[in-house]
Design an enzyme around this catalytic site. Sequence first.
Site, PDB file in Angstrom:
ATOM      1  N   THR A  92       2.020  16.278   1.112  1.00 41.05           N
ATOM      2  CA  THR A  92       1.808  14.931   1.646  1.00 41.05           C
ATOM      3  C   THR A  92       1.997  14.918   3.159  1.00 41.05           C
ATOM      4  OG1 THR A  92       2.602  13.968  -0.431  1.00 41.05           O
ATOM      5  CG2 THR A  92       2.557  12.534   1.501  1.00 41.05           C
ATOM      6  N   THR A 108       5.096  22.485  -3.953  1.00 41.07           N
ATOM      7  CA  THR A 108       4.165  22.759  -5.046  1.00 41.07           C
ATOM      8  C   THR A 108       3.196  23.886  -4.714  1.00 41.07           C
ATOM      9  OG1 THR A 108       4.284  20.425  -5.652  1.00 41.07           O
ATOM     10  CG2 THR A 108       2.491  21.710  -6.601  1.00 41.07           C
ATOM     11  N   SER A 159       5.547  21.179 -11.247  1.00 46.71           N
ATOM     12  CA  SER A 159       6.829  20.496 -11.351  1.00 46.71           C
ATOM     13  C   SER A 159       7.997  21.475 -11.474  1.00 46.71           C
ATOM     14  CB  SER A 159       6.824  19.547 -12.556  1.00 46.71           C
ATOM     15  OG  SER A 159       6.543  20.264 -13.748  1.00 46.71           O
ATOM     16  N   ASP A 205       0.848  -1.199   0.000  1.00 47.61           N
ATOM     17  CA  ASP A 205       0.000   0.000   0.000  1.00 47.61           C
ATOM     18  C   ASP A 205       0.882   1.247   0.000  1.00 47.61           C
ATOM     19  OD1 ASP A 205      -1.692   2.241   0.932  1.00 47.61           O
ATOM     20  OD2 ASP A 205      -3.197   0.687   1.244  1.00 47.61           O
TER      21      ASP A 205
END
Length: 222
Positions: free
Chosen positions: A168, A134, A140, A95
């Site tokens: 994240t 970001t 990018s 995962d």
Amino acid sequence: MINLETPKKFDQLLQMAHTVADEVFMPISRKYDREEHTRPKELDMLAALMDGMDDAGGTEGAGAAAGRVTDKTEGNKNGSNMSTALGIVELCRADVGLLLSMPGQGLGNSAIAAVANDEQLSRFGDKWAAMAITEPEAGSDSAAIRTTAKLDEATGEYVLNGEKIYVTSGERADVVVVWASLDLSVGRPAIKSFIVERSNPGMVLERLEHKLGIRASDTAAF
């Protein structure tokens, strides 16, 4: 000639990662995919174990601290990048979202381990660190970020202004390593990284993304 065989010294690491994937990740994978934005508490003990093994040198530097050079003795010290990659491949088999949810193993932790001075490392080395690069208009192309950092002469601290997306573990992390520019007119050389604690009242969590996959890992916008 390229030898594609895995070095035997990584056999123990791969076996450990294989066991974690089968015995820890897979049994809870479906649960946290369904319960998006719920923190997988089962990973706390696993993360503590990995930190201990990193400190003892038992994982060949396979964790987030792999980028820090602490051994100055001469000789071939290669292998930490390979061990990290091999471990990640094995865990991703189970995962990807759970891998990204490992406390203390975020992208920000790698940055802190690699470039923090001793004082910063003592303050933030054991905290869960996310990475904020970001922006809505700078995906990018990290050199195009518009977030600014201005030194407040009165306090001696930097004031950051901007918007970051796709962070994240942004909600769960203790600190966030934020990329910002000291002078937008200078371009890439003016971009520096700053550690911002999540408790900072100026760091406002705008939203958590609802994703089609990798749902066990939270993705935040600030």
